[in-house]
Design a protein around this motif. Sequence first.
Motif, short mmCIF file in Angstrom:
data_model
loop_
_atom_site.label_atom_id
_atom_site.label_comp_id
_atom_site.label_asym_id
_atom_site.label_seq_id
_atom_site.Cartn_x
_atom_site.Cartn_y
_atom_site.Cartn_z
N PRO A 315 0.86 -1.33 0.08
CA PRO A 315 -0.04 -0.05 0.13
C PRO A 315 1.03 1.21 0.03
O PRO A 315 0.26 2.23 -0.42
CB PRO A 315 -0.65 -0.15 1.12
CG PRO A 315 -0.27 -1.17 2.32
CD PRO A 315 0.55 -2.19 1.37
N GLU A 316 2.17 1.19 0.48
CA GLU A 316 3.00 2.33 0.63
C GLU A 316 3.20 2.77 -0.74
O GLU A 316 3.50 4.08 -0.84
CB GLU A 316 4.12 2.00 1.26
CG GLU A 316 5.16 1.09 0.68
CD GLU A 316 4.68 -0.28 0.95
OE1 GLU A 316 3.96 -0.57 1.61
OE2 GLU A 316 5.56 -1.17 0.66
N SER A 318 1.19 3.45 -3.17
CA SER A 318 0.23 4.33 -3.75
C SER A 318 0.23 5.81 -3.31
O SER A 318 -0.09 6.82 -3.71
CB SER A 318 -1.20 3.81 -3.37
OG SER A 318 -1.22 3.48 -2.05
N VAL A 397 -6.98 1.13 -0.32
CA VAL A 397 -6.02 0.77 0.60
C VAL A 397 -6.86 0.87 1.89
O VAL A 397 -6.68 -0.02 2.95
CB VAL A 397 -4.92 1.76 0.71
CG1 VAL A 397 -3.95 1.50 1.56
CG2 VAL A 397 -4.02 1.67 -0.64
#
Lengths: 400, 375
Positions: A315-316, A318, A397
Amino acid sequence: MDLSFTPEEIAFRDEVRAFFADEYPADIREKVNRGIRLDKDDHVRWQKILAQHGYMGVNWPVEYGGTGWSPVQKYLFSIEMANANAPDVVPFGVNMVGPVIYSYGNEAQKQRFLPDILESNVWWCQGYSEPGAGSDLASLKTMAVRDGDHYVINGTKTWTTLGQHAEWIFLLARTNTDVARRQEGISFILADMSTPGITVRPIITIEGGHEVNEVHFEDARVPVENLVGEEGRGWTYGKVLLQHERTNIAGVARSKYRLARLKELASSSQHGAKPLMEQATFRGKLVATEVALKALEYTDLRTLAAVATGKAPGPESSILKIKGTEMQQRLDTLYMEAAGYYALPYVPDQFTLDAADDDVVVDSSEPTTALRYFNYRKASIYGGSNEIQKNIIAKHVLGL
Amino acid sequence: MDFSISEDQSMLQDSVARFIQDEYDFDSRQEAAATDTGFSADRWREFAELGWTAVPFSEEDGGLDGGAVELMLLMEQFGRGLVVEPYLPCIVLAGGVLKRLATEDQKATWLADIIGGEKLAALAYAEPQARYDLNDVAVTASADGDGYVLNGHKTVVLNGGSADTLVVSARTSGERQDAEGISLFVVDASSAGIKRKAYPTVDARQAAEIHFEQVRVGADQLLGAAGEGLATLKAVIDDATIAVCAEAVGIMQVLNYKTLEYSKQRVQFGVPIASFQALQHRMVEMFMIYEQTRSLLLHAVMTEEADAGADAALHALKIQIGTEGRKLGEEAVQLHGGMGVTWELDVAHYFKRLTMIDTLFGNADHHIEQYPLAV
C-alpha cells in the motif's frame, strides 16, 4: 535488514555511471544544466544513444528488447541518470503505449510498433483527457464509429504533451454508447497524426511555454487494424498500464539531485553577512525538505524491495505519486525563494540558448526558477490529480 | 537492500505482539497507571520471565544480544499496547550506560539484577537549566578521599521515584557547559543525601525531581573514565531516541486503525462519517504520515546497525515524529469528535503519549537545529 547493495549491483551502478560520463552529449548537458528547453532532435538523439546501449526499455520484458532489470537496478539507473542531470526519456512511447502494445496488441502490431518505439524512430503522444473529461476520464466523448474497415473519429483531446512533435497518438475513444457502465464502451486506438482530419493547436501554459496541445479529430478515418486488444476494453488496458507503471513515479533520484544543487546554491548566495544556508528560516525549510525526501526515498525503496522479492507493491506505493509531486513542487518553491530578486525577470524566450546569455538570467543550476515553479504546478494535477489519488487510496487501501 | 527481518527477530516480534494483544488490555493498563508507582510490578516480572528485559544486553552479561532492530520491534509493540512499565528508563537508559561502561565487578553488582528484573533503575541526566543539552551539567562530583561527593539537582528523571539504582551524570571538572569533565556514577537510590520527589507525567508515566546533597560515592561507583562520560551519554540517548520513535510508530499505527474503524461505525446525517470525502482525505493523510514515518524508522535503524553516519537519520526520524506524528495524533482526535477528548477513550491516551514523545531527548525544533545539513 540491510542497507547495502550486492557486489553485482555495485558493479552495475559503476557501469551505468561510466556510461553517463562517457556517452551523455556535452551540448545537451549544457542545455539541461542551464535550463534551456530541449528540442525534438535533442531528445531523439539522446534516446537513440540510450537505445544503442540497451538502456531504453527499462521496464520492458527482455523478449521485446527490454532490459529485464531488477527493481534495484532500475533504481540505481535512475540515480545515476539524475546525478548526470541527463533528461528523462519522453514517456509516451516507451513507458505508456509500448507496454499496452506488448501486453494487449496482436503480433502484427508488436512487430510494427515496438522496434520504432525502442529506437525513438516514432514520437508518440497521449490522447486521454478532453475538455469535459479530466479527473472524470470515463466521461470522455470522443467517438470512434465503425465504417467498413475504418473508425471515423470525432472529438477533442487536450493537455497533449509535446503533441506538436508527435507522429502517432494513442487515444481512448468511445466505440459503443449502449453499455451498462460507461467505462465499457471505451476502446484503445492508435492513430497516425498525419491522418486527414487531425489537427494540433497549441496551448500556452502559465509560464509562457508551448508544451501542451489540443488535438482535434474531425471525421478522421483510422484503419480498424489500429485497435489494440478488444473493442470496449480500452479502459481496462489504460488502468492496468497505470498500475504497472510505478517505477520512478516518486522521482526520488531527480529530487535528491535538485536538493543537493539547491544546498550548493544556498551555500554560495549571501544573505546579509552569512550564506543563505545559515539563515535560520531558510535553513529550517531545507532541513524539513530533506527529512521529507528521506521519508519518500525509503518509502520508495521499501516498495522496490517488496517488488524485488516478487511481492506486489504494498500500500505504501500508492502514496508515491502524491508525495513525489509534492516534493518536486516544494523544491521549485525553495529554488524560487533562493533566487530572491532574480526570480522576477521574465524573458519570453528564456528557454533558448541566446536568451540565456542575457544578464537578467541568473547563471546557476536553475536559471528558470520562477518559470519552473509556475509550470510545475501541473505536477499535482496531471496523471490523476492528487485528490483523485487520495480517493484511490481511501477506497482501495483504507477500505473507505 | 533488504528490509526483511530474520526468523529470530520475527519470533521476538510475534511473542511481544501476542502478549500485547491477548494480555495487555487497556483497562488493566489504566489500573496500573493509576497506582503509586504508575505500573504493574507483576507485569514487569513477566517481562523479565519472557526475556524482554535482557534483549539489549550481550550474552556475556546475561542478555540476548539484541541490536537496534530488536529494540525497534519491542518498542513498536509497546507503543501499540501503550505499555507503562519502565522499559525505557530502566533498560534502555540506565541499562544502556551500565552495559557500555561498567566493569565486570560493577556489572555483577548493579546490572545483573536489572537484567533479571529484580531491580529497577533510572538515568538522572537532565537538569533544570540544561534543556536538551547533554553537556550542560551543573551537578558536581567533587573528589573526596578515594571517592566523590555529589551535589545538585536532576530534573524529570523518568522512573526516578521507583528506581532502586540511579545512574547519574555529574561534573568532575570544567565549566558548566564543557563537553569534557562529565562523569557517570552508579548509586543506590536510597543512599544518604538523596531526596526524591516523584510525580506522574501527563502521559501516564512517572518521573522525579532528585536532589543530591553531600551524597558520598566510592571510586568503584565511577563508570568509565572520569570526565569522559559525554560520548556514552550521547550514545545512550541515541538508543533511547530510536526506542521512543519506534514506540511512536506503534502508537501511530493504532491511532490510524482506530480512527478508520470509528469512522466506519459512527453514523451522522444518516450515513457513516467514513463516506465523507473531507474526512477520507484526512485519513489518507494520516496513512501517508504513518508509512513515511515507518520508512524513516527503518532507515534510522538500518543506518544504526550498519554504523553508517546514523546522526542525520536519527535527527530526521525525531523531527518527523515531532511534526508529522503530532499532526497524525491531532487528526485522530479531531476525527473522533468529542469522544476523542474524553479520558474514557483510549485514543486520547495514545495521543498524549505520542505528543509527549516529542518532548523527550530533544523536540523537533532542537533536532532541526542539530541536523547536519551537509552540502
